[in-house]
Motif scaffolding. Structure first.
Motif, PDB file in Angstrom:
ATOM      1  N   LYS A 110      54.575  12.834-109.666  1.00  0.00           N
ATOM      2  CA  LYS A 110      54.521  13.527-108.225  1.00  0.00           C
ATOM      3  C   LYS A 110      53.255  12.812-108.251  1.00  0.00           C
ATOM      4  N   ILE A 124      52.134  -4.315-118.241  1.00  0.00           N
ATOM      5  CA  ILE A 124      52.983  -2.825-117.151  1.00  0.00           C
ATOM      6  C   ILE A 124      52.556  -2.802-115.627  1.00  0.00           C
ATOM      7  N   ASP A 192      52.867  12.466-124.178  1.00  0.00           N
ATOM      8  CA  ASP A 192      52.053  13.099-123.556  1.00  0.00           C
ATOM      9  C   ASP A 192      50.958  14.407-122.876  1.00  0.00           C
ATOM     10  N   PHE A 281      63.460   5.093-118.697  1.00  0.00           N
ATOM     11  CA  PHE A 281      62.328   5.747-118.229  1.00  0.00           C
ATOM     12  C   PHE A 281      61.584   6.824-117.970  1.00  0.00           C
ATOM     13  N   GLN A 282      61.180   7.192-118.278  1.00  0.00           N
ATOM     14  CA  GLN A 282      60.597   8.386-117.155  1.00  0.00           C
ATOM     15  C   GLN A 282      59.112   8.150-116.750  1.00  0.00           C
ATOM     16  N   THR A 287      55.360  15.282-113.732  1.00  0.00           N
ATOM     17  CA  THR A 287      55.879  16.249-113.394  1.00  0.00           C
ATOM     18  C   THR A 287      57.198  16.195-112.706  1.00  0.00           C
TER      19      THR A 287
HETATM   20  P1  ATP Z   1      50.878  12.032-113.014  1.00  0.00           P
HETATM   21  O1  ATP Z   1      49.517  11.533-112.338  1.00  0.00           O
HETATM   22  O2  ATP Z   1      51.850  12.495-112.865  1.00  0.00           O
HETATM   23  O3  ATP Z   1      50.949  12.560-114.544  1.00  0.00           O
HETATM   24  P2  ATP Z   1      50.926   9.186-112.851  1.00  0.00           P
HETATM   25  O4  ATP Z   1      52.360   8.061-111.803  1.00  0.00           O
HETATM   26  O5  ATP Z   1      49.541   8.433-112.773  1.00  0.00           O
HETATM   27  O6  ATP Z   1      51.712  10.389-113.491  1.00  0.00           O
HETATM   28  P3  ATP Z   1      50.790   8.280-116.121  1.00  0.00           P
HETATM   29  O7  ATP Z   1      50.404   9.206-115.723  1.00  0.00           O
HETATM   30  O8  ATP Z   1      50.007   6.913-116.092  1.00  0.00           O
HETATM   31  O9  ATP Z   1      52.141   8.473-113.979  1.00  0.00           O
HETATM   32  O10 ATP Z   1      51.953   7.407-116.441  1.00  0.00           O
HETATM   33  C1  ATP Z   1      53.209   8.375-116.575  1.00  0.00           C
HETATM   34  C2  ATP Z   1      53.914   7.834-117.663  1.00  0.00           C
HETATM   35  O11 ATP Z   1      54.036   6.396-117.823  1.00  0.00           O
HETATM   36  C3  ATP Z   1      53.115   8.488-118.999  1.00  0.00           C
HETATM   37  O12 ATP Z   1      53.680   9.588-119.794  1.00  0.00           O
HETATM   38  C4  ATP Z   1      54.247   7.368-120.530  1.00  0.00           C
HETATM   39  O13 ATP Z   1      55.060   7.732-120.622  1.00  0.00           O
HETATM   40  C5  ATP Z   1      54.486   6.197-119.256  1.00  0.00           C
HETATM   41  N1  ATP Z   1      53.372   5.124-119.238  1.00  0.00           N
HETATM   42  C6  ATP Z   1      52.170   4.521-118.794  1.00  0.00           C
HETATM   43  N2  ATP Z   1      51.285   4.364-119.012  1.00  0.00           N
HETATM   44  C7  ATP Z   1      52.026   3.602-120.117  1.00  0.00           C
HETATM   45  C8  ATP Z   1      51.705   2.109-120.746  1.00  0.00           C
HETATM   46  N3  ATP Z   1      50.213   1.467-120.601  1.00  0.00           N
HETATM   47  N4  ATP Z   1      52.168   2.190-122.122  1.00  0.00           N
HETATM   48  C9  ATP Z   1      53.471   2.670-122.213  1.00  0.00           C
HETATM   49  N5  ATP Z   1      53.210   3.792-121.655  1.00  0.00           N
HETATM   50  C10 ATP Z   1      53.085   4.497-120.040  1.00  0.00           C
END
Ligand code: ATP
Ligand code: CA
Ligand code: CA
Length: 437
Positions: A110, A124, A192, A281-282, A287
């Motif tokens: 999302k 990352i 999460d 990866f997810q 979302t």
């Molecule tokens: P949203 O705002 O929709 O929640 P986003 O794009 O901001 O998504 P994050 O919530 O930062 O994404 O991360 C999404 C997923 O990526 C996490 O649920 C996790 O599985 C993985 N992830 C994020 N950061 C890390 C990290 N530092 N180490 C390992 N996995 C990570």
């Protein structure tokens, strides 16, 4: 649908972006690292430096394959942050820029962010929105001070903040941060957790096909799980978590989660042995309905002396800019250096094989290793409020989407995390007390 982390090679749509990101990082990080250390100044927090790269190169920047502009933010602060997190400067550059290309982590969620793993899975790269970028710059001083005072913080470790811009293309902001999950261990389950129940459910019927999906609060509760810590570890964990959340509340940040990866020592690394090359990866936490988590290839062997020497030699050349980044050259090879990130051992929550091992009530070690951290820290309440007003125009169900302000968000988060560290015994006693009342 299984989202396989695709290798970013020359045929990948984001190849040029990835190449430019890594070239910029290599140049700016080695530039800053080459300088003699000095005390920080107030100006270091707001500093930004712009560099132009082109095919021919100039007196400041070496030649690059493509034309692009690169901005480096607060280099001295991030240098100091990397040092505080005990990131070896040479290792950092090696991981991010040499030999192996990145793998891109599925399609964005999302938030639209892209995630890239470094070749060795230690780091990352996450692309972030302009608002998130502005927020990180704004909170950098508070974040820095917090990290210095709380080196064992559970908050995401930020190692760099940069921007790339290609001619006639957009600006892409990105951060470099720690991969919470270890390169050398299988993660059997991931959660999460936000402490909220609304919409915090991963469809159970999809779990069978996606055993590595990132599950959410309701899935956790349904499984009746708890983080199993003896009294000491529990205190250490909860105290640090509260300190960290208090900072986020103060900075009016919300929407973050506690990421929990569970390695089951009984199962070991069998899944990895079976399918070492599959990197899944997810993306996009909330979302994406079919989230999968990274499968971390294990260390199959320790590198030989010759390999280590070759690695050091390569690195010296790279640092001295004698060599272009060999991205793509060896793109068909898998990382052969999936080693434990040993620099993390000094930190409480990464000290047991890169994580924090479960303990029984009597302090004897448990059967699981937890990989824990607070992630997605760059959402400011103000931004969410604006989005909410937008959504309110479209939806009648105001309650469901109303974001809760940062202080109650944090309080609810703390309470949830405290609750899940309670043993079944404790929960049973509490229920008994309630019934008695
Ligand atoms: P949203 O705002 O929709 O929640 P986003 O794009 O901001 O998504 P994050 O919530 O930062 O994404 O991360 C999404 C997923 O990526 C996490 O649920 C996790 O599985 C993985 N992830 C994020 N950061 C890390 C990290 N530092 N180490 C390992 N996995 C990570
Ligand atoms: Ca998230
Ligand atoms: Ca987010």
């Amino acid at each position: 649908r299984v989202v396989v982390g695709t290798k970013v090679d020359q045929n990948h749509v984001n190849w040029v972006t990835a190449y430019n990101m890594l070239t910029g990082i290599r140049f700016t990080v080695s530039r800053t690292n080459a300088k003699l250390d000095r005390d920080l100044t107030e100006a270091d927090f707001t500093a930004r430096h712009k560099f132009s790269f082109d095919i021919t190169g100039n007196e400041l920047t070496p030649s690059a394959k493509y034309d692009f502009k690169f901005k480096d933010y607060a280099p001295w602060i991030f240098r100091r942050l990397r040092a505080t997190f005990k990131i070896d400067p040479a290792d950092y550059l090696m991981s991010l820029t040499s030999k192996y290309i990145l793998s891109e982590l599925g399609s964005p969620g999302k938030s639209g962010s892209f995630f890239y793993f470094s070749r060795d899975y230690k780091y990352i790269i996450k692309t972030i929105h302009h608002a998130e970028h502005k927020l990180l710059r704004k909170i950098l001083k508070d974040y820095y001070q917090h990290v210095v005072q709380n080196p064992n913080t559970l908050l995401s470790q930020f190692y760099g903040l940069h921007r790339v811009k290609v001619p006639y293309g957009g600006k892409i902001h990105f951060v470099v941060m720690n991969n919470l999950f270890p390169p050398h261990r299988d993660i059997h389950q991931t959660f999460d957790l936000k402490g909220s129940t609304i919409g915090r459910d991963y469809k159970e019927e999809n779990v069978v096909n996606n055993p590595r999906a990132t599950l959410k609060d309701l899935n956790w509760l349904r499984r009746n799980y708890h983080l199993e810590f003896g009294p000491e570890k529990k205190n250490t964990f909860l105290e640090q978590m509260e300190q960290d959340v208090h900072l986020l509340q103060k900075l009016k940040i919300m929407d973050y989660s506690m990421l929990v990866g569970i390695h089951d020592l009984g199962k070991g690394n069998q899944e990895n042995l079976r399918d070492k090359t599959l990197r899944v990866f997810q993306p996009g936490g909330d979302t994406s309905p079919d989230d999968i988590l990274p499968s971390n290839p294990i260390l199959t062997r320790t590198p030989s002396k010759l390999e280590t020497a070759r690695k050091a030699h390569e690195l010296r050349k790279i640092i001295k800019h004698e060599k272009p980044i060999p991205m793509g050259e060896s793109s068909t090879r898998m990382p052969d250096q999936m080693e434990e990130n040993t620099s993390k051992r000094d930190f409480t929550f990464y000290s047991d094989d890169g994580g924090f091992r479960a303990t029984h009530e009597d302090n004897t070690p448990g059967e699981e290793i937890y990989y824990l951290g607070i992630i997605d820290l760059l959402t400011h309440y103000g931004t969410v409020k604006r989005l909410e007003n937008f959504w309110k125009g479209l939806s009648h169900d105001k309650q469901q989407i109303s974001p809760i302000p940062p202080v109650p968000y944090g309080d609810r988060f703390i309470k949830f995390v405290m609750d899940i560290t309670k043993s079944r015994e404790e929960v049973r006693e509490e229920v008994r007390d309630e019934v008695r009342d």
